[in-house]
Design a protein around this motif. Structure first.
Motif, PDB file in Angstrom:
ATOM      1  N   UNK A 116      36.194  14.283  70.027  1.00 41.96           N
ATOM      2  CA  UNK A 116      36.729  12.950  70.307  1.00 41.96           C
ATOM      3  C   UNK A 116      37.517  12.444  69.101  1.00 41.96           C
ATOM      4  N   UNK A 117      36.922  12.586  67.916  1.00 42.80           N
ATOM      5  CA  UNK A 117      37.562  12.189  66.655  1.00 42.80           C
ATOM      6  C   UNK A 117      37.031  13.135  65.587  1.00 42.80           C
ATOM      7  N   UNK A 118      37.857  13.446  64.605  1.00 43.11           N
ATOM      8  CA  UNK A 118      37.379  14.323  63.546  1.00 43.11           C
ATOM      9  C   UNK A 118      38.277  14.259  62.322  1.00 43.11           C
ATOM     10  N   UNK A 119      37.641  14.363  61.166  1.00 45.20           N
ATOM     11  CA  UNK A 119      38.364  14.510  59.908  1.00 45.20           C
ATOM     12  C   UNK A 119      38.158  15.920  59.354  1.00 45.20           C
ATOM     13  N   UNK A 120      37.588  16.789  60.166  1.00 41.38           N
ATOM     14  CA  UNK A 120      37.261  18.147  59.748  1.00 41.38           C
ATOM     15  C   UNK A 120      38.416  19.104  59.996  1.00 41.38           C
ATOM     16  N   UNK A 121      38.304  20.284  59.419  1.00 39.22           N
ATOM     17  CA  UNK A 121      39.316  21.314  59.651  1.00 39.22           C
ATOM     18  C   UNK A 121      39.136  21.909  61.045  1.00 39.22           C
ATOM     19  N   UNK A 122      40.139  22.590  61.531  1.00 45.75           N
ATOM     20  CA  UNK A 122      40.060  23.251  62.835  1.00 45.75           C
ATOM     21  C   UNK A 122      38.913  24.267  62.846  1.00 45.75           C
ATOM     22  N   UNK A 123      38.724  24.981  61.761  1.00 43.13           N
ATOM     23  CA  UNK A 123      37.643  25.975  61.670  1.00 43.13           C
ATOM     24  C   UNK A 123      36.273  25.294  61.788  1.00 43.13           C
ATOM     25  N   UNK A 124      36.093  24.167  61.093  1.00 39.31           N
ATOM     26  CA  UNK A 124      34.825  23.443  61.165  1.00 39.31           C
ATOM     27  C   UNK A 124      34.613  22.868  62.566  1.00 39.31           C
TER      28      UNK A 124
END
Length: 98
Positions: free
Chosen positions: A55-63
């Motif tokens: 929904x929302x994320x500040x993480x990397x695509x891998x994470x």
């Protein structure tokens, strides 16, 4: 706040005050240091059916991929724990890395 699972440096949490949100979801916090840092919100269902989406994320695509795949593998456990959180019951915390 109902702690549900740990995955590497992340803690997956269900927040009982989110009961009126339109889809079941988890909040993901990054562990480390003295404070937890909110890193993502992940939907776990759509119209009552399993559907794991960021929904929302500040993480990397891998994470993000790591989290989505782990949640899919442990979906029944996670969904059951969210139900317990909303019902005011004690949740069980599981390491879902395995």
């Amino acid at each position: 706040m109902g702690q549900i699972a740990f995955l590497r440096m992340f803690m997956l949490v269900s927040v009982p005050t989110d009961v009126n949100d339109n889809r079941r979801h988890l909040h993901v916090f990054r562990k480390g240091g003295r404070h937890l840092h909110s890193a993502a919100k992940i939907w776990i269902e759509k119209n009552g059916e399993p559907c794991v989406e960021i929904a929302e994320s500040t993480l990397s695509a891998k994470e993000n991929n790591l989290l989505v795949e782990a949640i899919r593998r442990h979906w029944n456990f996670i969904n059951d724990q969210i139900t317990k959180t909303f019902n005011g019951e004690k949740t069980m915390v599981k390491n879902i890395e395995k």
